[in-house]
Design a protein around this motif. Structure first.
Motif, PDB file in Angstrom:
ATOM      1  N   LYS A 157       0.834  -1.206   0.000  1.00  0.00           N
ATOM      2  CA  LYS A 157       0.000   0.000   0.000  1.00  0.00           C
ATOM      3  C   LYS A 157       0.866   1.252   0.000  1.00  0.00           C
ATOM      4  CE  LYS A 157      -3.839  -2.407   0.506  1.00  0.00           C
ATOM      5  NZ  LYS A 157      -4.888  -2.442  -0.519  1.00  0.00           N
ATOM      6  N   ASN A 158       0.339   2.324  -0.600  1.00  0.00           N
ATOM      7  CA  ASN A 158       0.961   3.636  -0.496  1.00  0.00           C
ATOM      8  C   ASN A 158       0.609   4.270   0.846  1.00  0.00           C
ATOM      9  OD1 ASN A 158       2.008   3.428  -3.113  1.00  0.00           O
ATOM     10  ND2 ASN A 158       0.109   4.216  -4.000  1.00  0.00           N
ATOM     11  N   LEU A 159       1.342   5.332   1.200  1.00  0.00           N
ATOM     12  CA  LEU A 159       1.074   6.018   2.465  1.00  0.00           C
ATOM     13  C   LEU A 159      -0.333   6.597   2.484  1.00  0.00           C
ATOM     14  CD1 LEU A 159       2.026   7.099   5.195  1.00  0.00           C
ATOM     15  CD2 LEU A 159       2.965   9.088   4.002  1.00  0.00           C
ATOM     16  N   ALA A 160      -0.766   7.166   1.383  1.00  0.00           N
ATOM     17  CA  ALA A 160      -2.116   7.735   1.325  1.00  0.00           C
ATOM     18  C   ALA A 160      -3.174   6.658   1.523  1.00  0.00           C
ATOM     19  CB  ALA A 160      -2.325   8.450  -0.006  1.00  0.00           C
ATOM     20  N   GLU A 161      -2.954   5.468   0.963  1.00  0.00           N
ATOM     21  CA  GLU A 161      -3.913   4.373   1.119  1.00  0.00           C
ATOM     22  C   GLU A 161      -3.937   3.873   2.558  1.00  0.00           C
ATOM     23  OE1 GLU A 161      -3.515   2.538  -3.410  1.00  0.00           O
ATOM     24  OE2 GLU A 161      -2.522   1.558  -1.721  1.00  0.00           O
ATOM     25  N   ILE A 162      -2.784   3.820   3.224  1.00  0.00           N
ATOM     26  CA  ILE A 162      -2.739   3.380   4.625  1.00  0.00           C
ATOM     27  C   ILE A 162      -3.503   4.351   5.517  1.00  0.00           C
ATOM     28  CG2 ILE A 162      -1.195   2.977   6.589  1.00  0.00           C
ATOM     29  CD1 ILE A 162       0.895   1.975   4.632  1.00  0.00           C
ATOM     30  N   LEU A 163      -3.379   5.647   5.242  1.00  0.00           N
ATOM     31  CA  LEU A 163      -4.035   6.650   6.076  1.00  0.00           C
ATOM     32  C   LEU A 163      -5.533   6.733   5.824  1.00  0.00           C
ATOM     33  CD1 LEU A 163      -1.395   9.536   5.889  1.00  0.00           C
ATOM     34  CD2 LEU A 163      -1.747   7.904   7.750  1.00  0.00           C
ATOM     35  N   SER A 164      -5.978   6.400   4.618  1.00  0.00           N
ATOM     36  CA  SER A 164      -7.388   6.597   4.277  1.00  0.00           C
ATOM     37  C   SER A 164      -8.198   5.303   4.208  1.00  0.00           C
ATOM     38  CB  SER A 164      -7.499   7.325   2.930  1.00  0.00           C
ATOM     39  OG  SER A 164      -6.877   6.576   1.896  1.00  0.00           O
ATOM     40  N   ASP A 165      -7.553   4.163   3.914  1.00  0.00           N
ATOM     41  CA  ASP A 165      -8.294   2.908   3.703  1.00  0.00           C
ATOM     42  C   ASP A 165      -8.011   1.906   4.815  1.00  0.00           C
ATOM     43  OD1 ASP A 165      -9.194   4.031   1.368  1.00  0.00           O
ATOM     44  OD2 ASP A 165      -7.660   3.084   0.122  1.00  0.00           O
ATOM     45  N   ARG A 166      -8.184   2.323   6.063  1.00  0.00           N
ATOM     46  CA  ARG A 166      -7.905   1.410   7.180  1.00  0.00           C
ATOM     47  C   ARG A 166      -8.886   0.239   7.218  1.00  0.00           C
ATOM     48  NH1 ARG A 166      -6.063   4.767  12.580  1.00  0.00           N
ATOM     49  NH2 ARG A 166      -4.445   6.052  11.598  1.00  0.00           N
ATOM     50  N   GLU A 167     -10.149   0.503   6.923  1.00  0.00           N
ATOM     51  CA  GLU A 167     -11.148  -0.568   6.963  1.00  0.00           C
ATOM     52  C   GLU A 167     -10.840  -1.640   5.918  1.00  0.00           C
ATOM     53  OE1 GLU A 167     -15.049   0.962   6.648  1.00  0.00           O
ATOM     54  OE2 GLU A 167     -14.965   2.110   8.525  1.00  0.00           O
ATOM     55  N   GLU A 168     -10.447  -1.225   4.725  1.00  0.00           N
ATOM     56  CA  GLU A 168     -10.114  -2.190   3.678  1.00  0.00           C
ATOM     57  C   GLU A 168      -8.888  -3.017   4.065  1.00  0.00           C
ATOM     58  OE1 GLU A 168      -8.779  -2.252  -1.044  1.00  0.00           O
ATOM     59  OE2 GLU A 168      -9.432  -0.380  -0.087  1.00  0.00           O
ATOM     60  N   ILE A 169      -7.880  -2.373   4.655  1.00  0.00           N
ATOM     61  CA  ILE A 169      -6.685  -3.094   5.089  1.00  0.00           C
ATOM     62  C   ILE A 169      -7.029  -4.088   6.190  1.00  0.00           C
ATOM     63  CG2 ILE A 169      -4.439  -2.813   6.201  1.00  0.00           C
ATOM     64  CD1 ILE A 169      -4.204  -0.111   4.801  1.00  0.00           C
ATOM     65  N   ALA A 170      -7.856  -3.663   7.153  1.00  0.00           N
ATOM     66  CA  ALA A 170      -8.252  -4.559   8.243  1.00  0.00           C
ATOM     67  C   ALA A 170      -9.036  -5.762   7.709  1.00  0.00           C
ATOM     68  CB  ALA A 170      -9.085  -3.787   9.261  1.00  0.00           C
ATOM     69  N   HIS A 171      -9.918  -5.525   6.745  1.00  0.00           N
ATOM     70  CA  HIS A 171     -10.694  -6.635   6.168  1.00  0.00           C
ATOM     71  C   HIS A 171      -9.782  -7.605   5.423  1.00  0.00           C
ATOM     72  CE1 HIS A 171     -14.134  -8.722   4.467  1.00  0.00           C
ATOM     73  NE2 HIS A 171     -13.588  -8.595   3.265  1.00  0.00           N
ATOM     74  N   SER A 172      -8.806  -7.067   4.690  1.00  0.00           N
ATOM     75  CA  SER A 172      -7.869  -7.934   3.981  1.00  0.00           C
ATOM     76  C   SER A 172      -7.047  -8.776   4.950  1.00  0.00           C
ATOM     77  CB  SER A 172      -6.949  -7.076   3.110  1.00  0.00           C
ATOM     78  OG  SER A 172      -5.979  -7.873   2.473  1.00  0.00           O
ATOM     79  N   MET A 173      -6.603  -8.170   6.058  1.00  0.00           N
ATOM     80  CA  MET A 173      -5.852  -8.920   7.064  1.00  0.00           C
ATOM     81  C   MET A 173      -6.711  -9.997   7.703  1.00  0.00           C
ATOM     82  SD  MET A 173      -3.499  -6.232   9.162  1.00  0.00           S
ATOM     83  CE  MET A 173      -3.128  -7.577  10.296  1.00  0.00           C
ATOM     84  N   GLN A 174      -7.953  -9.663   8.010  1.00  0.00           N
ATOM     85  CA  GLN A 174      -8.851 -10.626   8.648  1.00  0.00           C
ATOM     86  C   GLN A 174      -9.089 -11.839   7.754  1.00  0.00           C
ATOM     87  OE1 GLN A 174     -12.393 -11.193   7.832  1.00  0.00           O
ATOM     88  NE2 GLN A 174     -12.629 -12.659   9.500  1.00  0.00           N
ATOM     89  N   SER A 175      -9.288 -11.592   6.447  1.00  0.00           N
ATOM     90  CA  SER A 175      -9.504 -12.690   5.507  1.00  0.00           C
ATOM     91  C   SER A 175      -8.259 -13.567   5.380  1.00  0.00           C
ATOM     92  CB  SER A 175      -9.896 -12.118   4.144  1.00  0.00           C
ATOM     93  OG  SER A 175     -10.072 -13.147   3.199  1.00  0.00           O
ATOM     94  N   THR A 176      -7.081 -12.941   5.302  1.00  0.00           N
ATOM     95  CA  THR A 176      -5.832 -13.703   5.166  1.00  0.00           C
ATOM     96  C   THR A 176      -5.555 -14.539   6.411  1.00  0.00           C
ATOM     97  OG1 THR A 176      -4.932 -11.959   3.745  1.00  0.00           O
ATOM     98  CG2 THR A 176      -3.371 -13.513   4.711  1.00  0.00           C
ATOM     99  N   LEU A 177      -5.723 -13.938   7.589  1.00  0.00           N
ATOM    100  CA  LEU A 177      -5.487 -14.672   8.833  1.00  0.00           C
ATOM    101  C   LEU A 177      -6.479 -15.812   9.007  1.00  0.00           C
ATOM    102  CD1 LEU A 177      -4.739 -11.775  11.366  1.00  0.00           C
ATOM    103  CD2 LEU A 177      -3.157 -13.547  10.614  1.00  0.00           C
ATOM    104  N   ASP A 178      -7.740 -15.575   8.659  1.00  0.00           N
ATOM    105  CA  ASP A 178      -8.760 -16.602   8.829  1.00  0.00           C
ATOM    106  C   ASP A 178      -8.459 -17.813   7.954  1.00  0.00           C
ATOM    107  OD1 ASP A 178     -11.029 -17.653   9.963  1.00  0.00           O
ATOM    108  OD2 ASP A 178     -12.376 -16.818   8.456  1.00  0.00           O
ATOM    109  N   ASP A 179      -8.020 -17.576   6.722  1.00  0.00           N
ATOM    110  CA  ASP A 179      -7.681 -18.694   5.832  1.00  0.00           C
ATOM    111  C   ASP A 179      -6.449 -19.455   6.337  1.00  0.00           C
ATOM    112  OD1 ASP A 179      -9.785 -17.996   4.215  1.00  0.00           O
ATOM    113  OD2 ASP A 179      -8.564 -16.846   2.800  1.00  0.00           O
TER     114      ASP A 179
END
Length: 281
Positions: A157-179
Protein backbone atom coordinates in the motif's frame (compact mmCIF):
# COMPACT_ATOMS: atom_id res chain seq x y z
CA UNK A 1 -3.15 -37.18 -16.61
CA UNK A 2 -5.19 -34.51 -14.85
CA UNK A 3 -5.21 -34.47 -11.05
CA UNK A 4 -8.33 -33.38 -9.16
CA UNK A 5 -7.65 -31.00 -6.28
CA UNK A 6 -10.17 -30.95 -3.43
CA UNK A 7 -11.45 -27.62 -2.16
CA UNK A 8 -9.77 -26.24 0.96
CA UNK A 9 -12.91 -26.49 3.13
CA UNK A 10 -13.48 -30.13 2.09
CA UNK A 11 -9.91 -31.05 3.06
CA UNK A 12 -10.32 -29.34 6.45
CA UNK A 13 -13.56 -31.21 7.12
CA UNK A 14 -11.88 -34.50 6.28
CA UNK A 15 -9.04 -33.71 8.71
CA UNK A 16 -11.52 -32.88 11.47
CA UNK A 17 -13.44 -36.10 10.86
CA UNK A 18 -10.22 -38.15 10.89
CA UNK A 19 -9.11 -36.62 14.19
CA UNK A 20 -12.48 -36.91 15.92
CA UNK A 21 -13.05 -40.48 14.69
CA UNK A 22 -9.65 -42.18 14.84
CA UNK A 23 -8.91 -45.84 14.38
CA UNK A 24 -9.70 -47.34 17.78
CA UNK A 25 -7.50 -50.42 17.32
CA UNK A 26 -5.08 -49.89 20.22
CA UNK A 27 -3.82 -53.44 20.11
CA UNK A 28 -3.84 -56.26 22.63
CA UNK A 29 -1.43 -54.51 24.99
CA UNK A 30 -3.57 -51.40 24.92
CA UNK A 31 -6.74 -53.26 25.79
CA UNK A 32 -4.91 -55.02 28.63
CA UNK A 33 -3.88 -51.65 30.07
CA UNK A 34 -7.44 -50.32 29.75
CA UNK A 35 -8.78 -53.44 31.50
CA UNK A 36 -6.27 -53.08 34.32
CA UNK A 37 -7.22 -49.42 34.67
CA UNK A 38 -10.92 -50.34 34.93
CA UNK A 39 -10.09 -53.03 37.52
CA UNK A 40 -8.05 -50.54 39.55
CA UNK A 41 -10.92 -48.08 39.46
CA UNK A 42 -13.42 -50.70 40.67
CA UNK A 43 -11.12 -51.90 43.45
CA UNK A 44 -10.49 -48.39 44.77
CA UNK A 45 -14.13 -47.27 44.72
CA UNK A 46 -15.44 -44.91 46.00
CA UNK A 47 -12.14 -43.02 46.25
CA UNK A 48 -11.34 -43.42 42.56
CA UNK A 49 -14.59 -41.77 41.52
CA UNK A 50 -13.10 -38.36 42.36
CA UNK A 51 -10.22 -39.03 39.98
CA UNK A 52 -12.42 -40.32 37.15
CA UNK A 53 -15.14 -37.66 36.98
CA UNK A 54 -14.08 -34.27 35.62
CA UNK A 55 -15.98 -31.04 35.01
CA UNK A 56 -15.48 -28.48 32.27
CA UNK A 57 -17.09 -25.05 32.27
CA UNK A 58 -19.59 -23.72 29.75
CA UNK A 59 -16.88 -21.92 27.76
CA UNK A 60 -14.41 -24.84 27.77
CA UNK A 61 -14.00 -28.12 25.89
CA UNK A 62 -11.92 -31.14 26.93
CA UNK A 63 -9.83 -33.22 24.52
CA UNK A 64 -9.34 -36.71 26.01
CA UNK A 65 -6.30 -38.85 25.11
CA UNK A 66 -6.42 -42.59 25.79
CA UNK A 67 -3.00 -44.17 25.52
CA UNK A 68 -1.88 -41.12 23.55
CA UNK A 69 -4.74 -41.24 21.03
CA UNK A 70 -7.67 -38.82 20.84
CA UNK A 71 -10.82 -40.50 22.11
CA UNK A 72 -13.57 -41.07 19.55
CA UNK A 73 -16.17 -38.30 19.49
CA UNK A 74 -13.79 -35.36 19.72
CA UNK A 75 -14.09 -32.65 22.35
CA UNK A 76 -16.19 -33.23 25.46
CA UNK A 77 -18.20 -30.73 27.43
CA UNK A 78 -19.50 -28.62 28.85
CA UNK A 79 -20.45 -30.47 32.03
CA UNK A 80 -19.32 -33.84 33.40
CA UNK A 81 -17.22 -36.43 31.62
CA UNK A 82 -15.53 -39.68 32.64
CA UNK A 83 -11.86 -40.69 32.29
CA UNK A 84 -9.92 -43.77 33.29
CA UNK A 85 -7.04 -43.41 35.72
CA UNK A 86 -3.50 -44.07 34.42
CA UNK A 87 -4.49 -44.49 30.75
CA UNK A 88 -6.45 -41.27 30.08
CA UNK A 89 -5.36 -37.65 30.09
CA UNK A 90 -7.15 -34.54 28.91
CA UNK A 91 -6.48 -30.94 27.85
CA UNK A 92 -8.92 -28.07 28.46
CA UNK A 93 -9.39 -25.59 25.61
CA UNK A 94 -10.90 -22.14 26.19
CA UNK A 95 -13.53 -21.35 23.51
CA UNK A 96 -14.02 -17.67 24.41
CA UNK A 97 -12.93 -14.82 22.16
CA UNK A 98 -9.32 -13.79 22.81
CA UNK A 99 -7.94 -10.33 22.13
CA UNK A 100 -4.31 -9.35 21.67
CA UNK A 101 -2.43 -6.28 20.48
CA UNK A 102 -0.12 -6.42 17.48
CA UNK A 103 3.14 -4.72 18.53
CA UNK A 104 4.14 -1.65 16.45
CA UNK A 105 5.63 -2.86 13.17
CA UNK A 106 8.14 -0.83 11.14
CA UNK A 107 6.82 -1.09 7.58
CA UNK A 108 8.26 0.24 4.30
CA UNK A 109 5.31 1.30 2.15
CA UNK A 110 5.03 0.98 -1.61
CA UNK A 111 6.16 4.59 -2.07
CA UNK A 112 9.26 4.06 0.15
CA UNK A 113 7.98 5.70 3.35
CA UNK A 114 8.77 4.10 6.72
CA UNK A 115 5.79 4.03 9.08
CA UNK A 116 5.06 2.33 12.41
CA UNK A 117 1.68 0.59 12.55
CA UNK A 118 0.00 -1.40 15.32
CA UNK A 119 -3.37 -3.12 15.58
CA UNK A 120 -5.62 -5.46 17.52
CA UNK A 121 -6.92 -8.95 16.65
CA UNK A 122 -10.01 -10.78 17.95
CA UNK A 123 -10.08 -14.56 17.53
CA UNK A 124 -11.56 -17.67 19.10
CA UNK A 125 -11.03 -21.42 18.97
CA UNK A 126 -13.59 -22.84 16.57
CA UNK A 127 -12.49 -26.48 16.72
CA UNK A 128 -10.80 -27.61 19.92
CA UNK A 129 -9.54 -30.87 18.40
CA UNK A 130 -7.60 -29.13 15.64
CA UNK A 131 -6.25 -26.49 18.05
CA UNK A 132 -4.70 -29.26 20.18
CA UNK A 133 -3.67 -31.85 17.59
CA UNK A 134 -2.40 -29.69 14.70
CA UNK A 135 -0.29 -27.04 16.46
CA UNK A 136 1.81 -26.75 19.58
CA UNK A 137 0.64 -23.28 20.68
CA UNK A 138 -2.22 -21.83 18.67
CA UNK A 139 -2.16 -18.49 20.53
CA UNK A 140 1.54 -17.80 19.93
CA UNK A 141 1.29 -18.92 16.29
CA UNK A 142 -1.67 -16.62 15.66
CA UNK A 143 0.18 -13.66 17.20
CA UNK A 144 3.28 -14.20 15.05
CA UNK A 145 1.18 -14.72 11.94
CA UNK A 146 -0.73 -11.48 12.62
CA UNK A 147 2.54 -9.51 12.80
CA UNK A 148 3.79 -11.01 9.53
CA UNK A 149 0.46 -10.47 7.78
CA UNK A 150 0.36 -6.83 8.89
CA UNK A 151 3.79 -6.16 7.37
CA UNK A 152 2.96 -8.02 4.15
CA UNK A 153 -0.36 -6.24 3.59
CA UNK A 154 0.95 -2.75 4.36
CA UNK A 155 4.01 -3.31 2.14
CA UNK A 156 1.69 -3.32 -0.91
CA UNK A 157 0.00 0.00 0.00
CA UNK A 158 0.96 3.64 -0.50
CA UNK A 159 1.07 6.02 2.47
CA UNK A 160 -2.12 7.74 1.33
CA UNK A 161 -3.91 4.37 1.12
CA UNK A 162 -2.74 3.38 4.62
CA UNK A 163 -4.04 6.65 6.08
CA UNK A 164 -7.39 6.60 4.28
CA UNK A 165 -8.29 2.91 3.70
CA UNK A 166 -7.90 1.41 7.18
CA UNK A 167 -11.15 -0.57 6.96
CA UNK A 168 -10.11 -2.19 3.68
CA UNK A 169 -6.68 -3.09 5.09
CA UNK A 170 -8.25 -4.56 8.24
CA UNK A 171 -10.69 -6.63 6.17
CA UNK A 172 -7.87 -7.93 3.98
CA UNK A 173 -5.85 -8.92 7.06
CA UNK A 174 -8.85 -10.63 8.65
CA UNK A 175 -9.50 -12.69 5.51
CA UNK A 176 -5.83 -13.70 5.17
CA UNK A 177 -5.49 -14.67 8.83
CA UNK A 178 -8.76 -16.60 8.83
CA UNK A 179 -7.68 -18.69 5.83
CA UNK A 180 -4.22 -19.36 7.28
CA UNK A 181 -5.48 -20.42 10.72
CA UNK A 182 -8.32 -22.64 9.48
CA UNK A 183 -6.16 -25.78 9.84
CA UNK A 184 -5.49 -24.82 13.46
CA UNK A 185 -9.19 -24.61 14.36
CA UNK A 186 -8.93 -20.83 14.83
CA UNK A 187 -11.58 -18.35 13.68
CA UNK A 188 -10.32 -14.76 13.29
CA UNK A 189 -13.38 -12.62 13.95
CA UNK A 190 -12.06 -9.08 13.60
CA UNK A 191 -8.89 -7.09 12.90
CA UNK A 192 -8.51 -3.36 13.56
CA UNK A 193 -5.69 -0.92 12.76
CA UNK A 194 -5.07 1.15 15.90
CA UNK A 195 -2.49 3.79 15.04
CA UNK A 196 -0.20 4.84 12.18
CA UNK A 197 2.90 6.72 13.37
CA UNK A 198 4.83 8.76 10.83
CA UNK A 199 8.47 9.94 11.13
CA UNK A 200 8.85 13.37 12.73
CA UNK A 201 10.36 14.94 9.59
CA UNK A 202 7.49 13.62 7.49
CA UNK A 203 4.96 14.99 10.00
CA UNK A 204 6.56 18.44 9.74
CA UNK A 205 6.59 18.29 5.94
CA UNK A 206 2.93 17.26 5.82
CA UNK A 207 2.00 19.99 8.33
CA UNK A 208 3.83 22.63 6.25
CA UNK A 209 2.11 21.39 3.11
CA UNK A 210 -1.32 21.52 4.78
CA UNK A 211 -0.63 25.01 6.17
CA UNK A 212 0.46 26.28 2.74
CA UNK A 213 -2.66 24.80 1.20
CA UNK A 214 -4.88 26.48 3.81
CA UNK A 215 -3.15 29.85 3.27
CA UNK A 216 -3.61 29.55 -0.51
CA UNK A 217 -7.32 28.81 -0.06
CA UNK A 218 -7.64 31.76 2.34
CA UNK A 219 -6.04 34.13 -0.18
CA UNK A 220 -8.34 32.90 -2.93
CA UNK A 221 -11.38 33.37 -0.71
CA UNK A 222 -10.22 36.89 0.30
CA UNK A 223 -9.66 37.82 -3.36
CA UNK A 224 -13.10 36.55 -4.29
CA UNK A 225 -14.57 38.61 -1.42
CA UNK A 226 -12.80 41.77 -2.62
CA UNK A 227 -14.05 41.18 -6.15
CA UNK A 228 -17.64 40.72 -4.96
CA UNK A 229 -17.38 43.83 -2.75
CA UNK A 230 -16.08 45.96 -5.66
CA UNK A 231 -18.95 44.80 -7.85
CA UNK A 232 -21.45 45.69 -5.11
CA UNK A 233 -19.85 49.15 -4.69
CA UNK A 234 -20.01 49.70 -8.45
CA UNK A 235 -23.71 48.88 -8.50
CA UNK A 236 -24.32 51.13 -5.47
CA UNK A 237 -22.53 54.05 -7.14
CA UNK A 238 -24.68 53.64 -10.22
CA UNK A 239 -27.84 53.72 -8.10
CA UNK A 240 -26.69 56.84 -6.22
CA UNK A 241 -25.74 58.56 -9.48
CA UNK A 242 -29.26 58.07 -10.79
CA UNK A 243 -30.84 59.68 -7.68
CA UNK A 244 -28.98 62.62 -6.00
CA UNK A 245 -31.18 62.40 -2.93
CA UNK A 246 -29.91 58.88 -2.28
CA UNK A 247 -26.52 60.28 -1.28
CA UNK A 248 -28.18 62.50 1.37
CA UNK A 249 -30.14 59.54 2.72
CA UNK A 250 -26.94 57.51 2.89
CA UNK A 251 -25.29 60.38 4.79
CA UNK A 252 -28.13 60.45 7.34
CA UNK A 253 -27.93 56.67 7.75
CA UNK A 254 -24.20 56.94 8.41
CA UNK A 255 -24.79 59.62 11.07
CA UNK A 256 -27.37 57.36 12.73
CA UNK A 257 -24.84 54.52 12.85
CA UNK A 258 -22.17 56.78 14.37
CA UNK A 259 -24.59 58.11 17.00
CA UNK A 260 -25.58 54.59 18.03
CA UNK A 261 -21.97 53.88 18.98
CA UNK A 262 -21.88 56.91 21.40
CA UNK A 263 -19.15 58.77 19.53
CA UNK A 264 -18.47 62.44 20.36
CA UNK A 265 -17.02 63.27 16.94
CA UNK A 266 -19.30 63.99 13.98
CA UNK A 267 -17.94 64.46 10.49
CA UNK A 268 -19.92 66.69 8.10
CA UNK A 269 -19.11 66.02 4.47
CA UNK A 270 -19.01 69.11 2.23
CA UNK A 271 -19.79 69.03 -1.48
CA UNK A 272 -16.84 69.69 -3.75
CA UNK A 273 -18.79 72.42 -5.53
CA UNK A 274 -18.78 74.59 -2.37
CA UNK A 275 -15.05 74.09 -1.93
CA UNK A 276 -14.40 75.11 -5.51
CA UNK A 277 -16.26 78.44 -4.87
CA UNK A 278 -13.99 79.27 -1.91
CA UNK A 279 -10.92 78.39 -3.92
CA UNK A 280 -11.85 80.84 -6.71
CA UNK A 281 -12.20 83.76 -4.22
Amino acid sequence: MFKYLKPFSVVSQEKVFALENPDTDIGLCGWLLVGMSLLLMVVTLPLSIWMCIKIVKEYERAIIFRLGRILRGGAKGPGLFFILPCTDSFINVDMRTITFDIPPQEVLTKDSVTVSVDGVVYYRVQNATLAVANITNADAATRLLAQTTLRNVLGTKNLAEILSDREEIAHSMQSTLDDATDDWGIKVERVEIKDVKLPLQLQRAMAAEAEASREARAKVIAAEGEMNASRALKEASLVIAESPSALQLRYLQTLNTIAAEKNSTIIFPLPLEMMQGFIKH
